[in-house]
Design a protein around this motif. Structure first.
Motif, PDB file in Angstrom:
ATOM      1  N   ILE A  89       1.017  -1.570  -0.589  1.00 54.15           N
ATOM      2  CA  ILE A  89       0.185   0.069  -0.018  1.00 54.15           C
ATOM      3  C   ILE A  89       1.340   1.167  -0.018  1.00 54.15           C
ATOM      4  CG2 ILE A  89      -1.934   1.377   1.324  1.00 54.15           C
ATOM      5  CD1 ILE A  89      -2.254  -1.085   2.496  1.00 54.15           C
ATOM      6  N   ALA A 115      -7.064   2.334   0.895  1.00 50.19           N
ATOM      7  CA  ALA A 115      -6.561   1.475   1.691  1.00 50.19           C
ATOM      8  C   ALA A 115      -7.228   0.097   2.116  1.00 50.19           C
ATOM      9  CB  ALA A 115      -5.359   1.931   3.078  1.00 50.19           C
ATOM     10  N   VAL A 146      -7.196  -2.183  -0.298  1.00 52.79           N
ATOM     11  CA  VAL A 146      -6.372  -2.375  -0.910  1.00 52.79           C
ATOM     12  C   VAL A 146      -6.761  -4.197  -0.304  1.00 52.79           C
ATOM     13  CG1 VAL A 146      -3.652  -2.371  -1.659  1.00 52.79           C
ATOM     14  CG2 VAL A 146      -5.195  -0.992  -2.258  1.00 52.79           C
ATOM     15  N   ALA A 203       1.965  -2.226   4.481  1.00 53.03           N
ATOM     16  CA  ALA A 203       1.719  -1.376   4.551  1.00 53.03           C
ATOM     17  C   ALA A 203       3.271  -0.249   4.971  1.00 53.03           C
ATOM     18  CB  ALA A 203       0.740  -0.494   4.982  1.00 53.03           C
TER      19      ALA A 203
END
Ligand code: C2E
Ligand code: CA
Ligand code: CA
Length: 724
Positions: free
Chosen positions: A647, A665, A668, A681
Motif C-alpha cells: 500500500i 487502503a 487494497v 503498508a
C-alpha cells in the motif's frame, strides 16, 4: 270474246301505255337499288382505305400539281398541326413557311418532271420540333396519262437516326486514347479497345473472356479491391488510382473509372471501365514533391517539410503530453572554409554533415537542412517530464557534437570542424513551428556566443538543471567506480513488533555533496543507463546482506525487499546476473523480494511476466510497490506472479483524516486477500495509522514508527520494538 276483240284501239293503246309505265317503274326501282348498293359499297371501301391509311405508321398525303394538299391521313394531319378539314387546299408554304416549303417542293417537282417515284430524306421543323422522314413520292396520272399530282409516303426516322448517331459516337469514344473495357455482370471482359491493348500489352485479344481481376496487380491488397467493388455495388461507380498488370508482369499506376450499366429493371448488365496510365503524372508529382520538400544538395527534408513535421509533432505532444525537442545545429567557421576552399568543397562538407546527422537520430526523428550550414534535428516522443526530456535531447546533442567533431575527408585533405547547438524543448506549449525555430535559433546563437562547440537550451532554468544533471551524471560514474553507494535497511514489522524483514534503500555518500538520496539520482541513473551497473552492484550487495543474515539463526528468517527500476529489469542480463549473484553469495532466493512498480509491468507486460515467472521458478518473490497509484487493473493483476501488494505511503499518510485514502487502503487489503496475496503498508509513522491498518486486515508494516532506513547493524540493534 269477240266483244273483247272488238274493243276500240284506244283501249289497246291505253293498256300498252300502262304496261310501259309499269315496266319503267320496275326498272327505276331496280336501278335505284343498284345505285344505293354501289354507293354503299364505295363508302365501305373508302372507310377501309381510310382506316388503313390512318394506321399506316407513316404520313400519307396527296398533292396536286399546284402543290396543294388534296388529302392527308390522320398522322399527316397530326404532324401538320391543322384540323382535318383545313388541310385540303393548303400548300407547304401555308404550313411551314416559304423556305421550308421550297426544300420540300424540290422533290415534288422532280416527281412531276420525271414522272417517276422519288425517294428522299426530309427534315421538317414545326414549333421547334425537328423530325426527319424517309419519304417516297409517286406521281398520280389522270385517264389521259397526264400527271395530276403526287402521293407522298413519309416514315419518321428521327429515333433511328439518333440511335445511329449515338452508336457512331460510342464507337468513336470507345476507340479513344483512354484504355477502355466492357465486362459482363460476371466481370468477365467482353470488349477491349485498342488503347487498352496497347497499355496492357495484351494485343492478341487474350483479354476477352478473362476476369477483370487479370488486370489487378498484387500491389493493391485484397481489402482494396473489396472496397472498390463494394463502392461500385453501392454507388454504381468507382474512380481512383489502381495498379494494373501488364501481360509482361510489369505494373503501372492507372487512374481507373468503373461504372455499372443497368437494365431498365435495375439488373447489372455490364461494367464499363476506363483507365489512364498515370505513371508519368506520378513521376512528375514525385519530382515536384522532392523539389518542394527536400533540399537538393543533401537530400534531407527542407524547411517546409520540417515545419510540417514539427507542427504534427507539436499537435501530437499536445494530445499525448509527450515532449519533443528541436535542435538547431550550426557549423562553426563554415564561412571560412567556403571562402578559402570554394563552394564545391563547402557543398561536399554539407553533404557529409547531413549524412552524419542522420546517424545520430532514431528513425522517427527528422534531420533537415534549413539552408546554408544550418541543420535542424526534430526529436519526437521524448519524456513527458521536461527534465528527462532535456536529458534525452542533450544526449543527442552531445553525440552530434562528437560525430561532427570527427575528421571529414574533403578531396584529399582532412578537415576538422565543430558545431554550436541550440535546443528548444516543447510539450504542446508552443504556438507553432516558427516560434520554436526562433527559440532554437536564439539558443544556438547563445551557444555560439559561449565560444562555439557548445550546446545551449533556450530555457535558462532548463539550461541550469541540465548543467547540474550533467555534473551529477559524471559524478555518478565516478561514484560507482569508487563504491560511494551504500545500502540502508528499513525494518518491516509484523504483529507484536516482530521483525520479519527489511527493504533495502540506496544512498550515495558523495565526498563533496554529502549524502544524496535516491529521488535525486535514480531518475538520472535510469535515463542515462547508469542504473544497469548501479543496479547490478546493489543487487549483489543486497544478496551479500541476505546471505550474512542467513548465517545467523536469529536473522536467518528475515526477508529482504529490493527496489528494481524499469530499465534495470528490462536489461537482457538482468535475470542471469541476479541468479549469478544469488548463487555466488549463497543467499536464499526465497527470502529475496523484488519490488516492482505497475508502470514498469505495464510497459511491456509479456516480457515482464516471462521474467517474473522465470525468477519465481528459482524461488524469488515479488511485491508490487506504490500500489494504488497506478492503473491497478484487476484482470491484469491476476496474470502477474505476485506475492505481495504494498500500500503506497501516500494513502497511509492521511489515513486518519481522509476518508477516501482510508477507503483505498481498506480496498487494497481486501483486494490482496481476494487475490491470495500478502499485503504490507509503507510509510507508517504513527501508532494510530498502524492500528487502523491492522483493523483493515493489514498485518505487516514499514515506516518511521519502526525505524528509519539505516545500515544493517544499526537496524538490528534498534529492533525489535515491542508493540502492545
Ligand atoms: P520507495 O520504494 O517507495 O521507498 C520508500 C521511501 O519512503 C524511502 O525513501 C523511505 O526512506 C521513505 N520512507 C520510509 N518510511 C517512511 C515514513 O514513515 N515516512 C516517510 N515520509 N517516508 C518514509 P528513499 O529511501 O528516499 O527512496 C525513495 C525512492 O527511491 C524509493 O521509493 C524507491 O522508489 C527509490 N529507491 C530507493 N532505493 C532504491 C534502489 O536501491 N533501487 C532503485 N531502483 N530504486 C530505489
Ligand atoms: Ca520500495
Ligand atoms: Ca513505495
Amino acid at each position: 270474246m269477240m266483244q273483247m276483240l272488238e274493243l276500240p284501239w284506244l283501249h289497246w293503246g291505253l293498256l300498252a301505255l300502262c304496261l310501259f309505265c309499269l315496266l319503267l317503274l320496275l326498272n327505276i326501282i331496280v336501278l335505284r337499288r343498284k345505285v344505293t348498293e354501289r354507293t354503299q359499297h364505295l363508302r365501305n371501301s373508302e372507310q377501309k382505305l381510310r382506316a388503313i391509311l390512318d394506321n399506316a405508321g407513316a404520313l400519307v398525303y396527296i398533292k396536286d400539281t399546284d402543290f396543294r394538299y388534296q388529302y392527308a391521313n390522320a398522322q399527316a394531319v397530326g404532324r401538320l398541326g391543322v384540323a382535318l378539314g383545313e388541310v385540303v387546299g393548303k400548300t407547304d408554304e401555308d404550313l411551314f413557311g416559304a423556305s421550308a416549303a421550297e426544300a420540300l417542293r424540290e422533290s415534288d417537282r422532280l416527281v412531276f418532271t420525271r414522272r417517276e417515284r422519288v425517294e428522299v430524306e426530309e427534315t421538317t421543323t414545326i414549333q421547334d420540333e425537328s423530325r426527319t422522314y424517309f419519304t417516297v413520292k409517286v406521281p398520280l396520272f389522270d385517264g389521259d396519262g397526264a400527271v395530276m399530282g403526287l402521293c407522298g409516303y413519309s416514315t419518321d426516322i428521327t429515333q433511328l437516326q439518333r440511335a445511329d448517331q449515338a452508336l457512331r459516337l460510342a464507337a468513336t469514344i470507345f476507340e479513344s486514347q483512354e484504355g477502355m473495357l466492357i465486362a459482363g455482370p460476371d466481370r468477365r471482359i467482353l470488349h477491349v479497345n485498342r488503347a487498352l491493348h496497347r497499355l496492357t500489352g495484351y494485343d492478341d485479344g487474350a483479354l476477352v473472356g478473362q476476369a477483370f481481376s487479370t488486370l489487378q496487380s498484387g500491389r493493391n491488397d485484397d481489402a482494396f479491391y473489396q472496397e472498390v467493388w463494394d463502392c461500385v455495388a453501392a454507388t454504381g461507380q468507382w474512380a481512383g488510382e489502381m495498379w494494373i498488370n501488364r501481360k509482361s508482369g510489369e505494373t503501372y499506376p492507372a487512374w481507373v473509372n468503373i461504372a455499372v450499366v443497368r437494365s431498365p429493371e435495375g439488373d447489372i448488365t455490364h461494367y464499363v471501365s476506363t483507365q489512364m496510365d498515370i505513371s508519368e503524372r506520378k513521376a512528375a508529382e514525385e519530382e515536384i514533391r522532392i523539389l518542394a520538400y527536400y533540399d537538393s544538395l543533401t537530400g534531407l527534408p527542407n524547411r517546409r517539410l520540417m515545419s510540417d513535421r514539427l507542427q504534427r509533432s507539436i499537435n501530437k505532444s499536445e494530445r499525448t503530453g509527450m515532449g519533443g525537442a528541436l535542435l538547431v545545429v550550426d557549423l562553426d567557421n563554415f564561412k571560412d572554409l567556403n571562402d578559402t576552399l570554394g563552394h564545391e568543397v563547402g557543398d561536399d562538407l554539407l553533404r557529409q554533415v547531413g549524412a552524419r546527422l542522420e546517424q545520430c537520430v532514431r528513425r522517427i526523428d527528422t534531420v533537415a537542412r534549413l539552408g546554408g550550414d544550418e541543420f535542424v534535428l526534430l526529436l519526437d516522443g521524448l519524456n513527458a517530464d521536461s527534465k528527462l526530456a532535456a536529458a534525452e535531447a542533450e544526449r543527442v546533442a552531445r553525440n552530434v557534437a562528437h560525430m561532427l567533431g570527427q575528421a571529414f575527408t574533403l578531396g584529399d585533405r582532412s578537415h576538422h570542424t565543430s558545431c554550436s547547438i541550440g535546443i528548444a524543448l516543447y510539450a504542446g506549449d508552443v504556438h507553432g513551428p516558427e516560434e520554436l525555430l526562433k527559440r532554437g535559433d536564439l539558443a544556438m546563437y547563445e551557444a555560439k556566443a559561449q565560444g562555439r562547440n557548445t550546446v545551449r537550451f533556450f530555457d535558462p532554468q532548463i539550461q541550469h538543471a541540465v548543467a547540474l544533471r550533467t555534473e551529477l551524471e559524471s559524478d555518478m560514474r565516478e561514484g560507482i567506480a569508487a563504491e560511494q553507494f551504500v545500502l540502508h535497511y528499513q525494518p518491516q514489522v509484523a504483529k507484536g513488533g516482530r521483525l520479519v524483514g527489511a527493504e533495502a534503500l540506496i544512498r550515495w555518500d558523495h565526498p563533496v555533496r554529502g549524502r544524496v538520496f535516491p529521488d535525486d539520482f535514480i531518475g538520472i541513473a535510469e535515463s542515462t543507463g547508469l542504473i544497469v551497473p548501479l543496479g547490478a552492484w546493489l543487487l549483489r550487495a543486497a544478496c551479500k546482506q541476505l546471505a550474512a543474515w542467513g548465517r545467523d539463526a536469529e536473522t536467518a528468517h528475515l526477508t529482504l525487499a529490493v527496489n528494481v527500476s524499469a530499465r534495470q529489469f528490462r536489461h537482457v542480463h538482468f535475470v542471469s546476473e541476479l541468479l549469478d549473484a544469488l548463487r555466488e553469495t549463497g543467499a536464499d532466493p526465497t527470502l529475496l523480494k523484488l519490488e516492482l512498480t505497475e508502470s514498469l509491468l505495464l510497459d511491456d507486460a509479456e516480457i515482464a511476466i516471462a521474467r517474473m515467472t522465470e525468477l519465481r521458478g528459482h524461488g524469488v518473490r515479488f511485491s508490487l510497490d506504490d500500489f494504488g497509484t497506478g492503473y491497478s487493473s484487476l484482470t491484469y493483476l491476476k496474470r502477474l506472479p505476485l506475492d505481495q501488494l504494498k500500500i503506497d505511503q501516500s494513502f497511509v499518510r492521511d489515513l486518519l483524516t481522509n476518508a477516501n485514502d482510508a477507503a483505498i487502503a481498506r480496498t487494497v487489503v481486501a483486494l490482496a486477500h481476494s487475490l491470495d496475496l500478502a499485503v504490507i503498508a509503507e510509510g507508517v509513522e504513527t501508532e494510530a495509522q498502524r492500528a487502523m491498518l491492522e483493523r483493515f486486515g493489514c498485518h505487516v508494516w514499514q515506516g518511521y514508527l519502526f525505524g528509519r532506513p539505516a545500515p544493517a547493524e544499526e537496524m538490528l540493534q534498534k529492533m525489535p520494538i515491542p508493540i502492545t
